[in-house]
Design a protein around this motif. Structure first.
Motif, PDB file in Angstrom:
ATOM      1  N   THR A  18      61.750  40.275  24.211  1.00 58.42           N
ATOM      2  CA  THR A  18      61.522  40.761  25.572  1.00 58.42           C
ATOM      3  C   THR A  18      62.846  40.862  26.319  1.00 58.42           C
ATOM      4  O   THR A  18      63.131  41.856  26.995  1.00 58.42           O
ATOM      5  CB  THR A  18      60.565  39.826  26.330  1.00 58.42           C
ATOM      6  N   GLU A  19      63.671  39.838  26.195  1.00 59.70           N
ATOM      7  CA  GLU A  19      64.966  39.820  26.875  1.00 59.70           C
ATOM      8  C   GLU A  19      65.909  40.872  26.291  1.00 59.70           C
ATOM      9  O   GLU A  19      66.635  41.545  27.030  1.00 59.70           O
ATOM     10  CB  GLU A  19      65.593  38.433  26.751  1.00 59.70           C
ATOM     11  N   VAL A  20      65.882  41.052  24.977  1.00 56.89           N
ATOM     12  CA  VAL A  20      66.767  42.015  24.318  1.00 56.89           C
ATOM     13  C   VAL A  20      66.429  43.440  24.720  1.00 56.89           C
ATOM     14  O   VAL A  20      67.322  44.273  24.945  1.00 56.89           O
ATOM     15  CB  VAL A  20      66.678  41.858  22.784  1.00 56.89           C
ATOM     16  N   ASN A  21      65.136  43.738  24.817  1.00 56.33           N
ATOM     17  CA  ASN A  21      64.695  45.117  25.038  1.00 56.33           C
ATOM     18  C   ASN A  21      64.274  45.433  26.463  1.00 56.33           C
ATOM     19  O   ASN A  21      63.980  46.582  26.786  1.00 56.33           O
ATOM     20  CB  ASN A  21      63.525  45.433  24.093  1.00 56.33           C
ATOM     21  N   ASP A  22      64.202  44.408  27.317  1.00 53.74           N
ATOM     22  CA  ASP A  22      63.808  44.593  28.714  1.00 53.74           C
ATOM     23  C   ASP A  22      62.402  45.172  28.842  1.00 53.74           C
ATOM     24  O   ASP A  22      62.113  45.943  29.744  1.00 53.74           O
ATOM     25  CB  ASP A  22      64.814  45.498  29.436  1.00 53.74           C
ATOM     26  N   VAL A  23      61.519  44.809  27.911  1.00 48.96           N
ATOM     27  CA  VAL A  23      60.092  45.138  27.987  1.00 48.96           C
ATOM     28  C   VAL A  23      59.325  43.928  27.461  1.00 48.96           C
ATOM     29  O   VAL A  23      59.846  43.151  26.653  1.00 48.96           O
ATOM     30  CB  VAL A  23      59.731  46.382  27.144  1.00 48.96           C
ATOM     31  N   ALA A  24      58.097  43.753  27.921  1.00 52.36           N
ATOM     32  CA  ALA A  24      57.296  42.617  27.491  1.00 52.36           C
ATOM     33  C   ALA A  24      56.866  42.778  26.035  1.00 52.36           C
ATOM     34  O   ALA A  24      56.236  43.775  25.669  1.00 52.36           O
ATOM     35  CB  ALA A  24      56.062  42.475  28.380  1.00 52.36           C
ATOM     36  N   VAL A  25      57.226  41.793  25.200  1.00 51.10           N
ATOM     37  CA  VAL A  25      56.879  41.802  23.770  1.00 51.10           C
ATOM     38  C   VAL A  25      56.075  40.546  23.467  1.00 51.10           C
ATOM     39  O   VAL A  25      56.472  39.447  23.845  1.00 51.10           O
ATOM     40  CB  VAL A  25      58.143  41.834  22.886  1.00 51.10           C
ATOM     41  N   THR A  26      54.944  40.716  22.786  1.00 51.98           N
ATOM     42  CA  THR A  26      54.124  39.565  22.399  1.00 51.98           C
ATOM     43  C   THR A  26      53.891  39.588  20.896  1.00 51.98           C
ATOM     44  O   THR A  26      53.813  40.659  20.286  1.00 51.98           O
ATOM     45  CB  THR A  26      52.769  39.563  23.106  1.00 51.98           C
ATOM     46  N   LEU A  27      53.779  38.418  20.302  1.00 53.36           N
ATOM     47  CA  LEU A  27      53.399  38.285  18.908  1.00 53.36           C
ATOM     48  C   LEU A  27      52.058  37.566  18.871  1.00 53.36           C
ATOM     49  O   LEU A  27      51.934  36.435  19.364  1.00 53.36           O
ATOM     50  CB  LEU A  27      54.440  37.495  18.109  1.00 53.36           C
ATOM     51  N   ASP A  28      51.053  38.213  18.320  1.00 58.05           N
ATOM     52  CA  ASP A  28      49.701  37.669  18.271  1.00 58.05           C
ATOM     53  C   ASP A  28      49.315  37.316  16.841  1.00 58.05           C
ATOM     54  O   ASP A  28      49.575  38.083  15.906  1.00 58.05           O
ATOM     55  CB  ASP A  28      48.702  38.685  18.839  1.00 58.05           C
ATOM     56  N   TYR A  29      48.662  36.174  16.694  1.00 60.28           N
ATOM     57  CA  TYR A  29      48.235  35.688  15.384  1.00 60.28           C
ATOM     58  C   TYR A  29      47.127  36.574  14.825  1.00 60.28           C
ATOM     59  O   TYR A  29      46.171  36.905  15.522  1.00 60.28           O
ATOM     60  CB  TYR A  29      47.738  34.247  15.526  1.00 60.28           C
ATOM     61  N   VAL A  30      47.267  36.981  13.569  1.00 56.46           N
ATOM     62  CA  VAL A  30      46.223  37.741  12.877  1.00 56.46           C
ATOM     63  C   VAL A  30      45.612  36.874  11.790  1.00 56.46           C
ATOM     64  O   VAL A  30      44.418  36.600  11.788  1.00 56.46           O
ATOM     65  CB  VAL A  30      46.786  39.041  12.266  1.00 56.46           C
ATOM     66  N   THR A  31      46.449  36.449  10.837  1.00 53.80           N
ATOM     67  CA  THR A  31      46.070  35.470   9.819  1.00 53.80           C
ATOM     68  C   THR A  31      47.259  34.543   9.644  1.00 53.80           C
ATOM     69  O   THR A  31      48.303  34.725  10.280  1.00 53.80           O
ATOM     70  CB  THR A  31      45.734  36.148   8.476  1.00 53.80           C
ATOM     71  N   GLU A  34      60.842  51.847  14.761  1.00 55.81           N
ATOM     72  CA  GLU A  34      62.011  51.681  13.894  1.00 55.81           C
ATOM     73  C   GLU A  34      63.090  50.852  14.580  1.00 55.81           C
ATOM     74  O   GLU A  34      63.696  49.959  13.957  1.00 55.81           O
ATOM     75  CB  GLU A  34      62.563  53.053  13.511  1.00 55.81           C
ATOM     76  N   GLU A  35      63.332  51.115  15.837  1.00 55.30           N
ATOM     77  CA  GLU A  35      64.343  50.358  16.575  1.00 55.30           C
ATOM     78  C   GLU A  35      63.917  48.912  16.759  1.00 55.30           C
ATOM     79  O   GLU A  35      64.733  47.984  16.628  1.00 55.30           O
ATOM     80  CB  GLU A  35      64.589  51.019  17.928  1.00 55.30           C
ATOM     81  N   MET A  36      62.631  48.692  17.044  1.00 48.57           N
ATOM     82  CA  MET A  36      62.149  47.322  17.214  1.00 48.57           C
ATOM     83  C   MET A  36      62.211  46.563  15.895  1.00 48.57           C
ATOM     84  O   MET A  36      62.496  45.358  15.877  1.00 48.57           O
ATOM     85  CB  MET A  36      60.731  47.322  17.763  1.00 48.57           C
ATOM     86  N   ARG A  37      61.947  47.262  14.786  1.00 47.54           N
ATOM     87  CA  ARG A  37      62.041  46.615  13.478  1.00 47.54           C
ATOM     88  C   ARG A  37      63.463  46.119  13.232  1.00 47.54           C
ATOM     89  O   ARG A  37      63.666  45.038  12.665  1.00 47.54           O
ATOM     90  CB  ARG A  37      61.623  47.603  12.392  1.00 47.54           C
ATOM     91  N   ALA A  38      64.448  46.882  13.664  1.00 47.38           N
ATOM     92  CA  ALA A  38      65.851  46.474  13.505  1.00 47.38           C
ATOM     93  C   ALA A  38      66.146  45.248  14.371  1.00 47.38           C
ATOM     94  O   ALA A  38      66.841  44.315  13.931  1.00 47.38           O
ATOM     95  CB  ALA A  38      66.783  47.627  13.875  1.00 47.38           C
ATOM     96  N   HIS A  39      65.630  45.231  15.604  1.00 46.28           N
ATOM     97  CA  HIS A  39      65.822  44.067  16.477  1.00 46.28           C
ATOM     98  C   HIS A  39      65.159  42.830  15.878  1.00 46.28           C
ATOM     99  O   HIS A  39      65.700  41.721  15.948  1.00 46.28           O
ATOM    100  CB  HIS A  39      65.236  44.342  17.859  1.00 46.28           C
ATOM    101  N   LEU A  40      63.988  43.017  15.281  1.00 47.98           N
ATOM    102  CA  LEU A  40      63.269  41.902  14.652  1.00 47.98           C
ATOM    103  C   LEU A  40      64.063  41.359  13.470  1.00 47.98           C
ATOM    104  O   LEU A  40      64.209  40.141  13.319  1.00 47.98           O
ATOM    105  CB  LEU A  40      61.883  42.370  14.209  1.00 47.98           C
ATOM    106  N   ALA A  41      64.570  42.250  12.623  1.00 51.45           N
ATOM    107  CA  ALA A  41      65.332  41.821  11.452  1.00 51.45           C
ATOM    108  C   ALA A  41      66.571  41.035  11.863  1.00 51.45           C
ATOM    109  O   ALA A  41      66.930  40.030  11.241  1.00 51.45           O
ATOM    110  CB  ALA A  41      65.727  43.051  10.621  1.00 51.45           C
ATOM    111  N   GLU A  42      67.234  41.503  12.930  1.00 53.56           N
ATOM    112  CA  GLU A  42      68.427  40.802  13.414  1.00 53.56           C
ATOM    113  C   GLU A  42      68.072  39.408  13.916  1.00 53.56           C
ATOM    114  O   GLU A  42      68.795  38.441  13.659  1.00 53.56           O
ATOM    115  CB  GLU A  42      69.075  41.616  14.529  1.00 53.56           C
ATOM    116  N   LEU A  81      53.971  46.067  13.606  1.00 48.13           N
ATOM    117  CA  LEU A  81      54.490  46.523  14.893  1.00 48.13           C
ATOM    118  C   LEU A  81      53.574  47.589  15.484  1.00 48.13           C
ATOM    119  O   LEU A  81      53.118  48.483  14.782  1.00 48.13           O
ATOM    120  CB  LEU A  81      55.896  47.093  14.739  1.00 48.13           C
ATOM    121  N   LEU A  82      53.311  47.464  16.777  1.00 49.99           N
ATOM    122  CA  LEU A  82      52.455  48.441  17.447  1.00 49.99           C
ATOM    123  C   LEU A  82      52.926  48.633  18.887  1.00 49.99           C
ATOM    124  O   LEU A  82      52.737  47.769  19.742  1.00 49.99           O
ATOM    125  CB  LEU A  82      50.991  47.988  17.447  1.00 49.99           C
ATOM    126  N   ARG A  83      53.566  49.779  19.140  1.00 53.09           N
ATOM    127  CA  ARG A  83      53.964  50.099  20.512  1.00 53.09           C
ATOM    128  C   ARG A  83      52.838  50.883  21.179  1.00 53.09           C
ATOM    129  O   ARG A  83      52.376  51.899  20.662  1.00 53.09           O
ATOM    130  CB  ARG A  83      55.253  50.928  20.540  1.00 53.09           C
TER     131      ARG A  83
END
Length: 204
Positions: free
Chosen positions: A15-28, A43-51, A68-70
Motif C-alpha cells: 500500500t505504501e509503495v504503490n499509494d493505493v490500498a492493497v489487501t491480502l485475503d486468505y483463500v486456503t 504485471e507491475e504489482m507482481r514485480a513489487h510483490l517479488a521484490e 492478483l486481482l486489480r
C-alpha cells in the motif's frame, strides 16, 4: 510472527509503495488473494510483490501462491475512454470491433424488449475501454490535463437522477458507453462534439 500477520504487513507495505490500498485475503493454507483498485497493472504489482518477498521481512509468504486481482471502477473507465477519444483511437477501435463481431456472427441479446442503443458498436466500445483499463497503470488518473473536464462531463452526463435531481445509482461503464456513443455518432463536422452534461432522469 504468524503468516496472517505477515500477510497483513505485506499488504500494508505494498500500500505504501504503490499509494493505493492493497489487501491480502486468505483463500486456503497455500493460497492468498491480493486485491486493489486503480494503481499498478497486475504485471507491475507482481514485480513489487517479488521484490518484497526477496527480503527477510515476509519470508513466511514466499512459498504461498498469491493470486492478483486489480478491481476496475467506473472512475477508471471514464479517463481511459476520454484519452482514447482524444488520441483518435476510439472511433477506429469501435468500428473495427463491431465489424469483427458481425463477421463472427455474434448475436445481440434478445431477452425482453430490445434496447436499440445496444449494438455491436456498444459492445466493441466496452471491450476496447476495458482492455485499456487492464493495461494502464493508475487508470483513474487523467492522461492529460485537457482530459479532466471531459472526464467529469462524461461521469455527470451518465449519472441517472430522479425527478428531483437526486442520484438514483452509481454511474456505470454501461451508462457512459451509451453517452459516449451518442456523442460520437452525432454530426459535428470534423471534430467530435464536447460531452453535454445532461443527466438521464427517471422516465426520460
Amino acid at each position: 510472527m504468524s503468516r496472517t500477520q505477515q500477510a497483513f504487513r505485506l499488504g500494508r507495505h505494498l500500500t505504501e509503495v504503490n499509494d493505493v490500498a492493497v489487501t491480502l485475503d486468505y483463500v486456503t493454507g497455500a493460497e492468498w488473494s491480493m486485491n486493489w483498485a486503480d494503481g499498478p497493472t497486475d504485471e507491475e504489482m507482481r514485480a513489487h510483490l517479488a521484490e518484497a518477498l526477496a527480503g527477510y521481512r515476509f519470508a513466511e509468504m514466499r512459498d504461498r501462491k498469491v493470486s492478483l486481482l486489480r478491481g476496475d471502477t467506473s472512475r477508471s473507465w471514464a479517463p481511459r475512454a476520454i484519452a482514447s477519444r482524444r488520441e483518435g483511437t476510439l472511433v477506429t477501435a469501435v468500428a473495427e470491433g463491431a465489424v469483427f463481431r458481425r463477421r463472427l456472427g455474434v448475436e445481440l441479446p434478445r431477452l425482453g424488449t430490445p434496447d436499440p442503443r445496444v449494438t455491436h458498436e456498444y459492445y466493441a466500445l466496452l471491450q476496447h475501454v476495458r482492455k485499456l483499463q487492464r493495461t494502464t497503470s493508475y487508470p483513474e488518473r487523467a492522461s492529460a490535463p485537457e482530459d479532466e473536464p471531459l472526464i467529469e462531463d462524461l461521469l455527470a452526463a451518465a449519472t441517472c437522477t430522479d425527478q428531483y435531481g437526486h442520484r438514483m445509482r452509481h454511474v456505470s461503464e454501461y451508462d457512459m458507453a451509451h453517452v459516449l456513443l451518442a456523442v460520437e455518432q452525432a454530426p459535428a463536422g470534423e471534430q467530435p462534439p464536447r460531452l453535454a452534461v445532461l443527466p438521464t432522469k427517471e422516465g426520460a
